[in-house]
Motif scaffolding. Structure first.
Motif, PDB file in Angstrom:
ATOM      1  N   ALA A 171      46.339  31.716  96.597  1.00  0.00           N
ATOM      2  CA  ALA A 171      47.794  31.676  96.441  1.00  0.00           C
ATOM      3  C   ALA A 171      48.446  30.976  97.622  1.00  0.00           C
ATOM      4  O   ALA A 171      49.402  30.202  97.459  1.00  0.00           O
ATOM      5  N   GLN A 172      47.948  31.230  98.815  1.00  0.00           N
ATOM      6  CA  GLN A 172      48.482  30.541  99.996  1.00  0.00           C
ATOM      7  C   GLN A 172      48.171  29.053  99.941  1.00  0.00           C
ATOM      8  O   GLN A 172      48.989  28.214 100.338  1.00  0.00           O
ATOM      9  N   ALA A 173      46.982  28.724  99.448  1.00  0.00           N
ATOM     10  CA  ALA A 173      46.656  27.308  99.267  1.00  0.00           C
ATOM     11  C   ALA A 173      47.593  26.673  98.246  1.00  0.00           C
ATOM     12  O   ALA A 173      48.020  25.520  98.413  1.00  0.00           O
ATOM     13  N   SER A 174      47.924  27.426  97.199  1.00  0.00           N
ATOM     14  CA  SER A 174      48.859  26.916  96.203  1.00  0.00           C
ATOM     15  C   SER A 174      50.244  26.734  96.802  1.00  0.00           C
ATOM     16  O   SER A 174      50.961  25.780  96.470  1.00  0.00           O
ATOM     17  N   GLU A 175      50.635  27.634  97.694  1.00  0.00           N
ATOM     18  CA  GLU A 175      51.915  27.470  98.396  1.00  0.00           C
ATOM     19  C   GLU A 175      51.913  26.187  99.220  1.00  0.00           C
ATOM     20  O   GLU A 175      52.904  25.444  99.250  1.00  0.00           O
ATOM     21  N   ALA A 176      50.790  25.926  99.896  1.00  0.00           N
ATOM     22  CA  ALA A 176      50.679  24.691 100.675  1.00  0.00           C
ATOM     23  C   ALA A 176      50.672  23.469  99.760  1.00  0.00           C
ATOM     24  O   ALA A 176      51.246  22.425 100.100  1.00  0.00           O
ATOM     25  N   ASP A 177      50.025  23.594  98.606  1.00  0.00           N
ATOM     26  CA  ASP A 177      50.045  22.480  97.642  1.00  0.00           C
ATOM     27  C   ASP A 177      51.462  22.193  97.168  1.00  0.00           C
ATOM     28  O   ASP A 177      51.832  21.032  96.942  1.00  0.00           O
ATOM     29  N   LEU A 178      52.250  23.252  97.001  1.00  0.00           N
ATOM     30  CA  LEU A 178      53.655  23.063  96.630  1.00  0.00           C
ATOM     31  C   LEU A 178      54.397  22.293  97.710  1.00  0.00           C
ATOM     32  O   LEU A 178      55.166  21.374  97.418  1.00  0.00           O
ATOM     33  N   ALA A 179      54.145  22.668  98.971  1.00  0.00           N
ATOM     34  CA  ALA A 179      54.788  21.941 100.077  1.00  0.00           C
ATOM     35  C   ALA A 179      54.330  20.484 100.109  1.00  0.00           C
ATOM     36  O   ALA A 179      55.124  19.576 100.377  1.00  0.00           O
ATOM     37  N   SER A 180      53.039  20.259  99.817  1.00  0.00           N
ATOM     38  CA  SER A 180      52.524  18.884  99.772  1.00  0.00           C
ATOM     39  C   SER A 180      53.193  18.090  98.660  1.00  0.00           C
ATOM     40  O   SER A 180      53.560  16.921  98.850  1.00  0.00           O
ATOM     41  N   ALA A 181      53.351  18.723  97.499  1.00  0.00           N
ATOM     42  CA  ALA A 181      53.996  18.028  96.376  1.00  0.00           C
ATOM     43  C   ALA A 181      55.434  17.684  96.705  1.00  0.00           C
ATOM     44  O   ALA A 181      55.920  16.587  96.398  1.00  0.00           O
ATOM     45  N   ARG A 182      56.132  18.613  97.338  1.00  0.00           N
ATOM     46  CA  ARG A 182      57.527  18.363  97.706  1.00  0.00           C
ATOM     47  C   ARG A 182      57.607  17.245  98.751  1.00  0.00           C
ATOM     48  O   ARG A 182      58.451  16.344  98.648  1.00  0.00           O
ATOM     49  N   LEU A 183      56.730  17.311  99.772  1.00  0.00           N
ATOM     50  CA  LEU A 183      56.740  16.286 100.813  1.00  0.00           C
ATOM     51  C   LEU A 183      56.394  14.919 100.246  1.00  0.00           C
ATOM     52  O   LEU A 183      57.015  13.903 100.596  1.00  0.00           O
ATOM     53  N   SER A 184      55.412  14.869  99.350  1.00  0.00           N
ATOM     54  CA  SER A 184      55.010  13.602  98.749  1.00  0.00           C
ATOM     55  C   SER A 184      56.112  13.027  97.880  1.00  0.00           C
ATOM     56  O   SER A 184      56.412  11.819  97.939  1.00  0.00           O
ATOM     57  N   ALA A 185      56.746  13.888  97.059  1.00  0.00           N
ATOM     58  CA  ALA A 185      57.787  13.398  96.150  1.00  0.00           C
ATOM     59  C   ALA A 185      58.988  12.868  96.917  1.00  0.00           C
ATOM     60  O   ALA A 185      59.512  11.786  96.618  1.00  0.00           O
ATOM     61  N   ILE A 186      59.436  13.617  97.924  1.00  0.00           N
ATOM     62  CA  ILE A 186      60.600  13.176  98.693  1.00  0.00           C
ATOM     63  C   ILE A 186      60.250  11.951  99.527  1.00  0.00           C
ATOM     64  O   ILE A 186      61.052  11.017  99.655  1.00  0.00           O
ATOM     65  N   GLY A 187      59.028  11.918 100.091  1.00  0.00           N
ATOM     66  CA  GLY A 187      58.614  10.752 100.869  1.00  0.00           C
ATOM     67  C   GLY A 187      58.534   9.499 100.016  1.00  0.00           C
ATOM     68  O   GLY A 187      58.971   8.416 100.429  1.00  0.00           O
ATOM     69  N   THR A 188      57.982   9.641  98.808  1.00  0.00           N
ATOM     70  CA  THR A 188      57.906   8.494  97.904  1.00  0.00           C
ATOM     71  C   THR A 188      59.296   8.033  97.491  1.00  0.00           C
ATOM     72  O   THR A 188      59.582   6.832  97.430  1.00  0.00           O
ATOM     73  N   MET A 189      60.171   9.004  97.213  1.00  0.00           N
ATOM     74  CA  MET A 189      61.536   8.645  96.845  1.00  0.00           C
ATOM     75  C   MET A 189      62.237   7.925  97.989  1.00  0.00           C
ATOM     76  O   MET A 189      62.929   6.914  97.781  1.00  0.00           O
TER      77      MET A 189
END
Length: 497
Positions: free
Chosen positions: A165-183
């Protein structure tokens, strides 16, 4: 071992039941899983390229990234608004949020297995044998079962699910960072395309004037027709290049639309001024990267989960226990179900032990250990790649800052050369080929300068992503690496109280 006794005998086995529960509670404090230690990796004291970058990268307060909304460092309100839309409407982030919710539900499900299960059953029927009058039969039973976590298997399952679950939380942060960075990268590229389109518009106006000049000179028999053809070719090429930039801008706009969860047909960004801000980004010391990079945190949690799987596999070496209890009653009338003479109860303890499995448990333990070793390797590789990413962007930022000054000087010189040669051509002092060469060089120099300015901003976005974008792994606060430790390799696990 099971007993079915009348309720009047309940006190007799009281000591036995209490002893069994006490034994189960004592054994439940044991665990056969290996103690977990965060894998140790080589950490440099400082960034190799930090000194080379000093003086070229803007200074920044140490907590600039800790504020979370790193895109605001670029000072562009439109970028801020788009970043907010990405966090709400981006479908990759939505999927990551759902995955995190699923992981949390799995943790609750695993934790529930630590507690007894209680069920209530009831029945009623009316029968008629033909030889006697019809009769009623009612029954009610309350059952409780509990599998005490004697060897820590259930606790290790909870630990594994919690780590996932903590890894999934980190994956969520990665997805958010990647999406905003790409945008952000696409948005800055779109604004740079606006600037280049403006440069081409100015250049086309100049080429049109040059074409008019050469045409007039040709009509006056002062210039050769080749001058007119060269001017015409230059003008057509510039117009075609502008169309390419328009196409690129549309592509960036479509990409931004998808990132904010909109249909490209319903989304548009009108041309606007490009804020060429290059924010200062504090890098911190390398050891803090272990806490700030979501991908590193996710990889570390995967190691913790794999470590727990070893304990789960080892628990199969030992017997499993199950406690069950039941109290019930049967009567011909519903009102008599709860009277003492009609009540029955039972209390039992069962145990099961694998005697022969042809090495299946041992193979399962070996497989869990191998998975653990693989997760450790992936973690260390993720850390190394993260260090490389920061060093690369530090180098890129410093190099591009130096190049910008050089390209600006080159652009100014090319503009002056173009104007001088055009004036000389009007005075019939140089051939038009020299003018064409100067015009091409001047346009290329202008575009290169703008592209370097964009690359500086993109390098800043990439550095922010490489540093984790201000994210912090709450379960890794402190950032101190433990001493090296590996899971035990003996086939017979040691019980730890």
């Amino acid at each position: 071992m099971n007993a079915l006794l009348p309720s009047s005998s309940l006190r007799a086995p009281g000591r036995l039941s209490l002893s069994a529960l006490a034994l189960a509670a004592l054994l439940a404090g044991c665990s056969v899983g290996p103690l977990y230690h965060q894998p140790v990796t080589a950490l440099p004291n400082n960034w190799k390229e930090q000194k080379a970058a000093e003086g070229w990268l803007p200074a920044a307060p140490a907590d600039a990234l800790d504020r979370g909304e790193w895109w605001k460092l670029f000072g562009d309100p439109t970028l801020d608004e788009l970043a907010s839309r990405v966090q709400v409407s981006n479908q990759n982030i939505a999927a990551a949020v759902a995955n995190y919710a699923n992981a949390q539900a799995l943790v609750r499900g695993q934790r529930a297995a630590l507690f007894p299960q209680v069920s209530l059953n009831g029945s009623g029927k009316r029968s008629d044998t033909g030889s006697t009058s019809p009769s009623n039969a009612f029954a009610a039973t309350l059952d409780a079962t509990w599998a005490p976590d004697v060897w820590g298997r259930l606790r290790e399952s909870v630990n594994s699910a919690s780590a996932n679950a903590q890894a999934s939380e980190a994956d969520l942060a990665s997805a958010r960072l990647s999406a905003i960075g790409t945008m952000a990268t696409n948005y800055l590229s779109l604004r740079e395309a606006d600037v280049e389109i403006g440069l081409l518009d100015q250049t086309i106006e100049g080429y049109e004037r040059a074409y008019t000049i050469t045409s007039n000179r040709y009509k006056a028999a002062i210039a050769a027709q080749s001058d007119v053809l060269q001017a015409q070719s230059q003008l057509a090429t510039a117009r075609a290049t502008r169309l390419t930039l328009v196409r690129n801008r549309a592509t960036f706009e479509h990409a931004i639309a998808v990132l904010v969860g909109a249909v490209p047909a319903d989304f548009s960004l009108p041309p606007a001024a490009w804020k060429q801000t290059v924010p200062g980004i504090p890098t911190g010391v390398p050891s803090t990267l272990l806490q700030r990079r979501p991908d590193i945190a996710a990889a570390e949690r995967s190691v913790a989960s794999a470590n727990s799987q070893i304990g789960i596999a080892r628990s199969a070496y030992f017997p499993s226990f199950n406690l069950n209890a039941a109290i019930g009653s049967s009567a011909s009338r519903v009102g008599d179900l709860f009277s003492a003479p009609n009540s029955l109860w039972s209390l039992g303890l069962s145990a099961a032990q694998v005697v022969f499995d042809a090495g299946a448990i041992s193979a399962s333990v070996d497989a869990a250990k191998a998975s653990y070793d693989a997760s450790v390797a992936r973690y260390r590789q993720t850390v190394l790649a993260a260090f490389q990413g920061v060093e690369d962007q530090l180098t890129a930022g410093a190099t591009l800052a130096q190049q910008e000054g050089m390209y600006r000087e080159a652009s100014e010189a090319a503009d002056k050369t173009e104007q001088i040669l055009l004036n000389q051509y009007r005075s019939a002092l140089v051939a038009y080929t020299d003018v064409v060469t100067a015009q091409v060089a001047a346009l290329n120099a202008r575009r290169t300068l703008v592209q370097v300015q964009l690359n500086r901003q993109i390098a800043a976005v990439s550095l922010i992503q490489a540093l984790g974008g201000g994210w912090q792994a709450g379960w890794m606060e402190g950032g101190v690496q433990p001493e090296p430790a590996q899971p035990a390799t003996s086939p017979t696990p040691t019980i730890r109280p």
